[in-house]
Design an enzyme around this catalytic site. Structure first.
Site, PDB file in Angstrom:
ATOM      1  N   ASP A  12       1.281  -0.860   0.117  1.00  0.00           N
ATOM      2  CA  ASP A  12      -0.492   0.581   0.152  1.00  0.00           C
ATOM      3  C   ASP A  12       1.054   1.377  -0.301  1.00  0.00           C
ATOM      4  OD1 ASP A  12      -2.206   1.751   0.046  1.00  0.00           O
ATOM      5  OD2 ASP A  12      -2.511   1.867   2.592  1.00  0.00           O
ATOM      6  N   SER A  13       0.615   2.561  -0.685  1.00  0.00           N
ATOM      7  CA  SER A  13       1.186   3.274  -0.420  1.00  0.00           C
ATOM      8  C   SER A  13       1.737   4.117   1.211  1.00  0.00           C
ATOM      9  CB  SER A  13      -0.325   4.310  -0.931  1.00  0.00           C
ATOM     10  OG  SER A  13      -0.569   4.605   0.405  1.00  0.00           O
ATOM     11  N   CYS A  41     -11.416   3.607   0.130  1.00  0.00           N
ATOM     12  CA  CYS A  41      -9.643   4.214   0.462  1.00  0.00           C
ATOM     13  C   CYS A  41      -9.166   3.016   1.172  1.00  0.00           C
ATOM     14  CB  CYS A  41      -8.835   5.241   0.322  1.00  0.00           C
ATOM     15  SG  CYS A  41      -7.466   5.886   1.111  1.00  0.00           S
ATOM     16  N   CYS A  90      -4.742  -1.488  -1.807  1.00  0.00           N
ATOM     17  CA  CYS A  90      -4.458   0.564  -1.973  1.00  0.00           C
ATOM     18  C   CYS A  90      -4.961   0.573  -3.383  1.00  0.00           C
ATOM     19  CB  CYS A  90      -2.888   0.607  -2.635  1.00  0.00           C
ATOM     20  SG  CYS A  90      -2.704   2.435  -2.927  1.00  0.00           S
ATOM     21  N   ASN A  91      -6.253   1.483  -2.875  1.00  0.00           N
ATOM     22  CA  ASN A  91      -7.836   1.218  -4.353  1.00  0.00           C
ATOM     23  C   ASN A  91      -6.781   2.318  -5.195  1.00  0.00           C
ATOM     24  OD1 ASN A  91     -11.011   1.072  -3.466  1.00  0.00           O
ATOM     25  ND2 ASN A  91      -8.897   1.095  -2.258  1.00  0.00           N
ATOM     26  N   THR A  92      -5.667   3.475  -4.937  1.00  0.00           N
ATOM     27  CA  THR A  92      -5.790   4.307  -5.930  1.00  0.00           C
ATOM     28  C   THR A  92      -4.611   3.242  -6.854  1.00  0.00           C
ATOM     29  OG1 THR A  92      -5.554   5.824  -4.205  1.00  0.00           O
ATOM     30  CG2 THR A  92      -4.358   6.170  -5.677  1.00  0.00           C
ATOM     31  N   TYR A  98      -0.860   8.830  -2.266  1.00  0.00           N
ATOM     32  CA  TYR A  98      -0.055   8.305  -3.861  1.00  0.00           C
ATOM     33  C   TYR A  98      -1.000   8.751  -4.190  1.00  0.00           C
ATOM     34  CZ  TYR A  98       2.543   4.125  -3.339  1.00  0.00           C
ATOM     35  OH  TYR A  98       3.339   3.222  -3.004  1.00  0.00           O
ATOM     36  N   GLY A  99      -2.511   9.438  -3.769  1.00  0.00           N
ATOM     37  CA  GLY A  99      -4.021   9.744  -4.718  1.00  0.00           C
ATOM     38  C   GLY A  99      -3.607  11.027  -5.620  1.00  0.00           C
ATOM     39  N   HIS A 117      -7.001   2.960   3.796  1.00  0.00           N
ATOM     40  CA  HIS A 117      -6.707   4.020   5.446  1.00  0.00           C
ATOM     41  C   HIS A 117      -7.657   3.958   5.991  1.00  0.00           C
ATOM     42  CE1 HIS A 117      -2.987   4.269   3.519  1.00  0.00           C
ATOM     43  NE2 HIS A 117      -2.628   5.626   4.686  1.00  0.00           N
TER      44      HIS A 117
HETATM   45  N1  DGL Z   1      -4.736   2.977   0.733  1.00  0.00           N
HETATM   46  C1  DGL Z   1      -4.139   3.652  -0.285  1.00  0.00           C
HETATM   47  C2  DGL Z   1      -5.858   3.713  -1.495  1.00  0.00           C
HETATM   48  O1  DGL Z   1      -6.834   2.606  -1.458  1.00  0.00           O
HETATM   49  C3  DGL Z   1      -4.711   5.791  -0.409  1.00  0.00           C
HETATM   50  C4  DGL Z   1      -4.150   6.396  -1.285  1.00  0.00           C
HETATM   51  C5  DGL Z   1      -3.027   7.020  -0.782  1.00  0.00           C
HETATM   52  O2  DGL Z   1      -1.625   6.768  -0.473  1.00  0.00           O
HETATM   53  O3  DGL Z   1      -3.688   8.299  -1.670  1.00  0.00           O
HETATM   54  O4  DGL Z   1      -6.162   4.265  -1.851  1.00  0.00           O
END
Ligand code: DGL
Length: 265
Positions: free
Chosen positions: A12-13, A185, A75-77, A44-45, A187
């Site tokens: 994940d990010s 997300c 991570c969805n992004t 990452y978003g 998080h």
């Molecule tokens: N956990 C990431 C997600 O599911 C966070 C993205 C980010 O780092 O902005 O999108």
């Protein structure tokens, strides 16, 4: 050569994907897991798709060096922006995570749902396609979770600052009388206590963690990579290229005592 005793890799990010790791570990306790938290590069978003792809490749290569048999993009992004490229570049199976739009849209009695996700997810092609498919007769209130990942990454998930940021972000959803909130997300499951405090009590909150764990099990079974050997030492490993203490707090909130190590990647 990958076999059933190899670990599952998760990245994940940052620390948020541990919400997915928890579901995985609960469903598949015999599996070895390696978690990479790319906290140094969070969030990452707000990055370009090109950059998200580059970081996702970097994380994948690190997990493959550790001999992972399957990779969970927690991570969805990263999923919505990079999983297509990852799947075409590497021959290990990848499991991704996407906002649970479909169940929310199907269950909403008010025909109004909220989606809280990063800009990278909300502007992705994959998200647009899923949304178009399932939300034709639904009022979808999309909100970018500006600042939320940064607060969680700095250990402020339960702070007053988080509460006021969330209250402001959720206002348009409350006005639209949503009855489902989709956490887009990995998080955000850590924000459920505050979300429940802020939202009207009839709003259900859903995330995709359990679905990801089930899909991982299904793919491992299909590929004959599921570990059934109870004598394998399945102690999870956690690595962060940021502050290991924040990750440690999240995974060790209950009685666990897992070690988090600092790693350059
Ligand atoms: N956990 C990431 C997600 O599911 C966070 C993205 C980010 O780092 O902005 O999108």
């Amino acid at each position: 050569m990958k076999n059933s005793s190899c670990p599952i890799g998760i990245f994940d990010s940052g620390v948020g994907g541990t919400s997915i790791w928890k579901e995985l570990h609960q469903l598949l306790p015999l599996e070895k897991t390696i978690y990479l938290s790319d906290s140094k590069n969070a969030p990452y978003g707000i990055k370009t798709q090109e950059e998200i792809i580059r970081l996702s490749i970097k994380n994948t290569e690190r997990l493959l060096e550790m001999n992972c048999k399957l990779i969970v993009v927690a991570c969805n992004t990263a999923t919505t922006n990079a999983i297509k490229v990852l799947r075409s570049a590497y021959d290990v199976p990848f499991i991704g995570i996407e906002p649970a739009i479909k169940p929310a849209a199907l269950k909403s009695a008010n025909k109004a749902i909220g989606i809280l996700a990063t800009r990278g997810t909300l502007t992705s092609e994959l998200f647009a396609k899923t949304s178009e498919l399932y939300t034709k007769d639904i009022n979808v209130v999309e909100v970018e979770g500006k600042g939320l990942v940064e607060l969680i990454e700095s250990g402020k998930k339960d702070s007053d600052e988080m509460e006021s940021t969330l209250s402001e972000l959720l206002e348009p959803m409350v006005k639209a009388q949503i009855d489902y909130l989709v956490l887009g997300c990995s998080h955000y499951p850590y924000l459920v206590p505050l979300l429940k405090k802020i939202l009207p009590s009839n709003v259900s909150i859903i995330d995709s963690g359990e679905a990801v764990a089930k899909q991982t099990k299904f793919v491992l079974e299909q590929k004959e990579l599921l570990n059934t050997n109870e004598s394998l030492e399945a102690i999870p490993q956690f690595f962060s290229n940021g502050n290991p203490a924040i990750l440690s707090q999240l995974i060790n909130a209950s009685e666990n005592n897992y070690k988090v190590s600092y790693l350059e990647f």
